[in-house]
Design an enzyme around this catalytic site. Structure first.
Site, PDB file in Angstrom:
ATOM      1  N   HIS A 136      16.914  86.302 -17.844  1.00  0.00           N
ATOM      2  CA  HIS A 136      17.000  85.182 -18.780  1.00  0.00           C
ATOM      3  C   HIS A 136      16.098  85.254 -20.010  1.00  0.00           C
ATOM      4  O   HIS A 136      15.815  84.220 -20.611  1.00  0.00           O
ATOM      5  CB  HIS A 136      16.705  83.857 -18.041  1.00  0.00           C
ATOM      6  CG  HIS A 136      17.798  83.419 -17.112  1.00  0.00           C
ATOM      7  ND1 HIS A 136      18.111  84.062 -15.948  1.00  0.00           N
ATOM      8  CD2 HIS A 136      18.678  82.380 -17.173  1.00  0.00           C
ATOM      9  CE1 HIS A 136      19.105  83.452 -15.330  1.00  0.00           C
ATOM     10  NE2 HIS A 136      19.482  82.435 -16.054  1.00  0.00           N
ATOM     11  N   GLY A 187      22.520  88.170 -19.635  1.00  0.00           N
ATOM     12  CA  GLY A 187      23.193  87.779 -18.395  1.00  0.00           C
ATOM     13  C   GLY A 187      23.667  86.345 -18.467  1.00  0.00           C
ATOM     14  O   GLY A 187      24.720  85.991 -17.950  1.00  0.00           O
ATOM     15  N   GLU A 315      28.455  78.977  -8.509  1.00  0.00           N
ATOM     16  CA  GLU A 315      28.594  77.817  -9.410  1.00  0.00           C
ATOM     17  C   GLU A 315      29.730  78.114 -10.382  1.00  0.00           C
ATOM     18  O   GLU A 315      29.591  77.983 -11.600  1.00  0.00           O
ATOM     19  CB  GLU A 315      27.266  77.579 -10.138  1.00  0.00           C
ATOM     20  CG  GLU A 315      26.088  77.538  -9.151  1.00  0.00           C
ATOM     21  CD  GLU A 315      24.715  77.407  -9.814  1.00  0.00           C
ATOM     22  OE1 GLU A 315      24.633  77.498 -11.037  1.00  0.00           O
ATOM     23  OE2 GLU A 315      23.728  77.188  -9.075  1.00  0.00           O
ATOM     24  N   GLU A 331      29.066  71.193 -12.184  1.00  0.00           N
ATOM     25  CA  GLU A 331      27.706  70.977 -12.670  1.00  0.00           C
ATOM     26  C   GLU A 331      27.723  70.160 -13.970  1.00  0.00           C
ATOM     27  O   GLU A 331      28.569  70.373 -14.844  1.00  0.00           O
ATOM     28  CB  GLU A 331      27.053  72.339 -12.904  1.00  0.00           C
ATOM     29  CG  GLU A 331      25.591  72.251 -13.241  1.00  0.00           C
ATOM     30  CD  GLU A 331      24.956  73.638 -13.412  1.00  0.00           C
ATOM     31  OE1 GLU A 331      25.503  74.625 -12.906  1.00  0.00           O
ATOM     32  OE2 GLU A 331      23.911  73.691 -14.071  1.00  0.00           O
ATOM     33  N   CYS A 411      17.883  72.293 -15.107  1.00  0.00           N
ATOM     34  CA  CYS A 411      18.692  72.539 -16.300  1.00  0.00           C
ATOM     35  C   CYS A 411      19.471  71.294 -16.710  1.00  0.00           C
ATOM     36  O   CYS A 411      19.620  71.020 -17.897  1.00  0.00           O
ATOM     37  CB  CYS A 411      19.617  73.726 -16.100  1.00  0.00           C
ATOM     38  SG  CYS A 411      20.805  73.560 -14.778  1.00  0.00           S
ATOM     39  N   CYS A 412      19.972  70.537 -15.741  1.00  0.00           N
ATOM     40  CA  CYS A 412      20.888  69.453 -16.108  1.00  0.00           C
ATOM     41  C   CYS A 412      20.230  68.269 -16.823  1.00  0.00           C
ATOM     42  O   CYS A 412      20.743  67.828 -17.850  1.00  0.00           O
ATOM     43  CB  CYS A 412      21.665  68.983 -14.884  1.00  0.00           C
ATOM     44  SG  CYS A 412      22.746  70.263 -14.200  1.00  0.00           S
TER      45      CYS A 412
END
Lengths: 650, 650
Positions: A136, A187, A315, A331, A411-412
């Site tokens: 990342h 990625g 996911e 998600e 993240c959300c």
């Protein structure tokens, strides 16, 4: 020479009863809560983030190890991006000062060569750029760029932008098509769309080119991730499973991809970047790939709520028409990414279907991710929940019947925050002489071809009143979206009925616009029974209720347990009532404000009358019941219980 | 002093057109195939078993390491048990010689102190009895005992029995209630029922007591498995998850257990042993626990096919009425274990419900585990399959649309073999003066209160003709089960209509029975639509078709793809036709013989007429179709395709 903002987006200022409530939550609860989280200042039962500490350790200002995910830095960037947006409509000198101080922390952690990633700075810079597949670095860089552009646009301050530019310079020396550079791509996409935003501000063609390079290098043979794994001596977790390199959308070059596959968030982030580059470079084959992938999602792989990602494993997308309601991933970030993608498809071409999906995701699958008081969040947004199954069915362990406070992988929540704070960028766009109204929410615009104010209680009614604020230049066109869900509507300009057919979802009004002109759009909002394509196994024999853009659901709190035993009566006699959400959690209910609840006739298969046999030759007896439906986004605000969107209609 | 067999079971000799076909398969294909497997003599694409090699290595006759599972020994024991049963009705001197040689291999691997387990003998005897939770020493011992008793009863040969007795002596010195012994019980039950079988032959009370000890020690605090894990320094995989110690049915003492929980095979093996001990010791509280657990399974946690185990995670029971058809585990071994449990409940008390479930499992969930030619096997027996979902939906990765050749963990194939070869032990039992007929299949019995021959083409028709073969002693009673599925039946003795009400599922005929008496039982077999309790979420709005004891299913081979788009017409006009299974795989079809297929009226929601929209406000159009149903057990014999048992009826 920096340009002020995208030439497409018009500076709409939102002032809307429905959305103000959400946005005030975010400013009052979300941003401070998230700041506390990033600083590990939350109560002890919350997973620590370690995010700011990582920056200070990387800067040599504190001692310690890197903790949290490899992408932990991105949480701070997302927070800054949300703060930047909020400062546009909710000036807050204290908050801005806090943000400035956070930016200084980032500055201090940047390396002399421009590199910026606390994980590798702390764990050894010699190892950087060795795991593009999973570590990342470019993902964090992407979020840094997004935050930098947003903060610059909101405040005019350049510090974060300069940090980002230095990092991009560094990246350009390491990755790219030239010999000696790494021929790779991230990625986890996001830098693709970030670089286009950067380009919109800098007009530096290299930024656009780097984005295009990442997009077109993806999936090229020999596969970079495979080579990298061989070099690193590791085995990729996904490549041997049913997803393979599709997990990363790297199974083939993106222009050859026909189906939306793999990790859903990565997919829509990638496609968003592709649409950006296609628009900026007028690349028709890339645009065609975007259309194909759009069709794959919205025609075969999207839930009625705008949720995407059918499977917890990866996911990810699975296969056409595979849309399980109870083991879904769905998600919040993926629906947000779908909003991004939709807005960018609108950038490519003005077709109502893009705005329809943008609206569908926004009013349903996105805001369902946040508790109505802004304090708790869903990762996973199921369309059918039984709390007992979440506890005891391992396949549903990722599905929660109640929102959670925060997440280790956070993240959300920040993603919701940055979307809700930037709603102004989704309402309308200007293209040459035309002002396109994509979403209907209160507010006004003073730039572009037409200055306009909108007043509406959308989505509770479809009555939208617009007032022209200034005389417009000759030839100015107002394009009003007629939502795909709307079967009947009327339109008046200064009280005069307009009879126009929408073209690709928009009605085009071309006339000499003068200050004070009144446009009145009335979108009929009957209760609609919506059915899924017969190819969708999980919705066979079922219908969902919608009204306007809102998908509705049944909750145990209103309708008792065993929701699966309920079905629509043959004639449903629907009633729409503006009222409070309900009782259970007072504080939350207060925040909810009014909602339009629906009441319809239903039938319940009577469990008591049936008796104790597990199987028998008798049709269960029916009880007539009146069903109460609430907007899907408002579910799980009254404690844990069953919920369902799809209900049998026979 | 050894007794010949259980005093309950009557030596029925099976000679039945339906079952002969299966049993011949087993003798012709299954037993030799399995022998080859145990000896690693199968083609190279099959996973090697290493089973016999382990025994030779443990005996010091070969060099090498232990390979395969810790319970690999049990495969040989199960094979020997199946061989023993088959020798009772299919004498085969060559096979018997092979079995004798295998028994010698076992003998050579037994330790001087009686211990017998190749895993620990090869890996270090100092470590034996240190992992009762997961290392299956007592499980293997249990299967050894079962094989030993069966082989002794079939052939009169004592070698294997003596090996087992020596091992049991050793076990008794290590485990038990006395101070200094390990106060434990097996992680995987089976030895409980095995020891009761041994007791029935030896009449050695210690064998019965040891079984009772294992049963009552289970779940006692402090929990042995927890102590053992602490000592061993390992963390139990299950204890932290949603199953906890329920995985092992060790969450509390068995007499306190109310729900059937955990690993389904372990559960029904345990309950079978409990019922055995309850019967032999006339322990009413243990019997009551068995009834409670029986009710939990058959009233709330069993599929219509007699499959049990709703979840792949833990191969386990989940919660009441949770019976997903597509993510089911439904292991063949678990249905076999349910047959064991049912037969033992019949040993406790003669109630038709036990035989009903025994029949349900046997004719559906058990024999579905084997391809009709006896060459391939299912572990998992789903009630709904979409091959595409098995490939791409991670939650269904354990579900296969085609049977597999063999398994690394080869528990199911030999379990089917030993059940099919011993069907004689399930048909009828004698209790004092009464001969109870539990299952209807051709064959005869010459011992017990009544000598009888049955002729029938059950399950294709319900016509059962019985002939008394010898004059019976005064007071002999014939108890005929009236299946729970049967609503209408007639009974004649020597042509004279008998009007009797069944009591607890059996009609009792008491008269002076004379040689040549003819009993004619005609069980009506209309096609039945069967519904699930409205509490079962997954079957809501659906009905299954049954005829006699058979559950039916739709296959793609007969009805096209998208089976979920099909539903029962309001009036189904059912037709039952005796015919061949169908075309696709010739060899298998040949083996299938005739079946009764059902034809009913159905409706198909028309995918082509619907168009391409994913969601729309239109009810899908119906096409009238004629559905072809085949017996569930015969599915997946014609290649890979969709299958479903439950079909919408509205």
């Amino acid at each position: 020479m920096l340009s002020a903002s995208s030439n497409e987006i018009t500076g709409w200022s939102v002032n809307d009863p429905f959305w103000n409530r959400f946005r005030e939550c975010v400013v009052r609860e979300g941003i401070p809560y998230q700041w506390a989280a990033l600083n590990d200042a939350l109560p002890e039962d919350t997973e620590p983030s370690h995010c700011l500490r990582n920056f200070r350790i990387a800067a040599g200002k504190e001692q310690g190890t890197h903790q949290g995910f490899v992408f932990q830095d991105s949480d701070l960037y997302k927070w800054l991006e949300g703060v930047a947006y909020s400062l546009r409509w909710h000036p807050d000198p204290q908050l801005e000062a806090l943000a400035d101080s956070a930016i200084e922390e980032i500055r201090d952690a940047q390396q002399p060569d421009g590199y910026l990633n606390t994980y590798y700075t702390i764990n050894g810079l010699d190892k950087r750029w060795t795991n593009l597949q999973d570590h990342h670095e470019l993902y964090c860089a992407g979020h840094l760029i997004e935050a930098a552009v947003a903060y610059y646009q909101a405040t005019g301050k350049r510090m974060l932008l300069d940090i980002a530019l230095r990092f991009v310079e560094h990246i350009s020396t390491v990755l790219g098509p030239e010999p000696g550079k790494i021929h790779a791509y991230p990625g986890h996409p996001v830098i693709e769309m970030a670089l286009v935003r950067l380009y919109e501000v800098t007009k530096d063609e290299r930024h656009l080119q780097l984005s295009g390079y990442f997009i077109d290098q993806r999936g090229q043979a020999p596969l970079y991730f495979q080579e990298e794994a061989q070099r690193g001596g590791w085995t990729n977790y996904w490549s041997g499973g049913p997803l393979g390199w599709r997990y990363y959308q790297a199974q083939e070059p993106v222009r050859e991809q026909a189906d939306a596959v793999g990790h859903a968030v990565r997919a829509v982030y990638l496609y968003s970047g592709m649409a950006d580059v296609a628009r900026e470079t007028e690349d028709s084959s890339l645009a065609e790939a975007c259309r194909r992938l759009w069709k794959s999602i919205t025609g075969k792989r999207m839930y009625i709520t705008g949720a995407i990602g059918s499977s917890e494993y990866g996911e990810a997308f699975t296969f056409d028409y595979d849309l399980p309601n109870d083991t879904i991933y769905g998600e919040t970030c993926a629906s947000i990414g779908l909003v991004f993608f939709a807005r960018r498809m609108l950038g490519l071409e003005k077709r109502g279907e893009y705005a329809d999906v943008m609206e569908r995701a926004l009013y349903n699958g996105v805001i369902s991710g946040m508790q109505l008081d802004g304090k708790r969040f869903f990762y996973v947004n199921p369309l059918e929940v039984d709390p007992e199954a979440c506890r005891y069915d391992y396949n549903k362990r990722h599905v929660k019947a109640e929102r959670q406070k925060w997440f280790g992988c956070a993240c959300c929540p920040p993603n919701i925050i940055r979307l809700l704070t930037s709603l102004e960028d989704y309402v309308c766009t200007a293209a040459e002489d035309t002002l396109y109204m994509h979403l209907y929410m209160g507010g006004e615009v003073h730039s572009g071809p037409l200055s306009l104010r909108t007043e509406t209680d959308y989505p509770w009614s479809g009555n939208v009143k617009m007032t022209v604020l200034e005389d417009a230049a000759e030839g100015a066109v107002l394009a009003l979206r007629i939502p795909g869900w709307c079967r009947s509507w009327t339109l008046q300009v200064n009280g005069e009925e307009i009879h126009a057919q929408p073209s690709d979802g928009y009605v085009y009004l071309k006339r000499g616009w003068q200050q004070g002109d009144q446009i009145s759009l009335n979108l009929d909002m009957p209760v609609r029974m919506v059915y899924a394509n017969p190819a969708v196994r999980e919705d066979a024999g079922k219908a969902a209720l919608m009204r306007g853009p809102l998908v509705y659901c049944l909750e145990e709190a209103d309708n008792g347990a065993d929701l699966h035993a309920l079905r629509h009566a043959p004639a449903i006699r629907a009633e729409a009532v503006f009222e409070t959400l309900g009782t259970a959690t007072e504080h939350v209910t207060e925040q909810a404000g009014g909602i339009v609840a629906l009441y319809t006739d239903g039938l319940r298969e009577d469990r008591d009358a049936w008796g104790t046999e597990l199987y028998a030759e008798k049709v269960p007896e029916d009880q007539a019941v009146r069903l109460r439906w609430i907007p899907y986004y408002a579910w799980a605000n009254r404690g844990s219980g069953e919920m369902t969107v799809w209900v049998r209609y026979r």
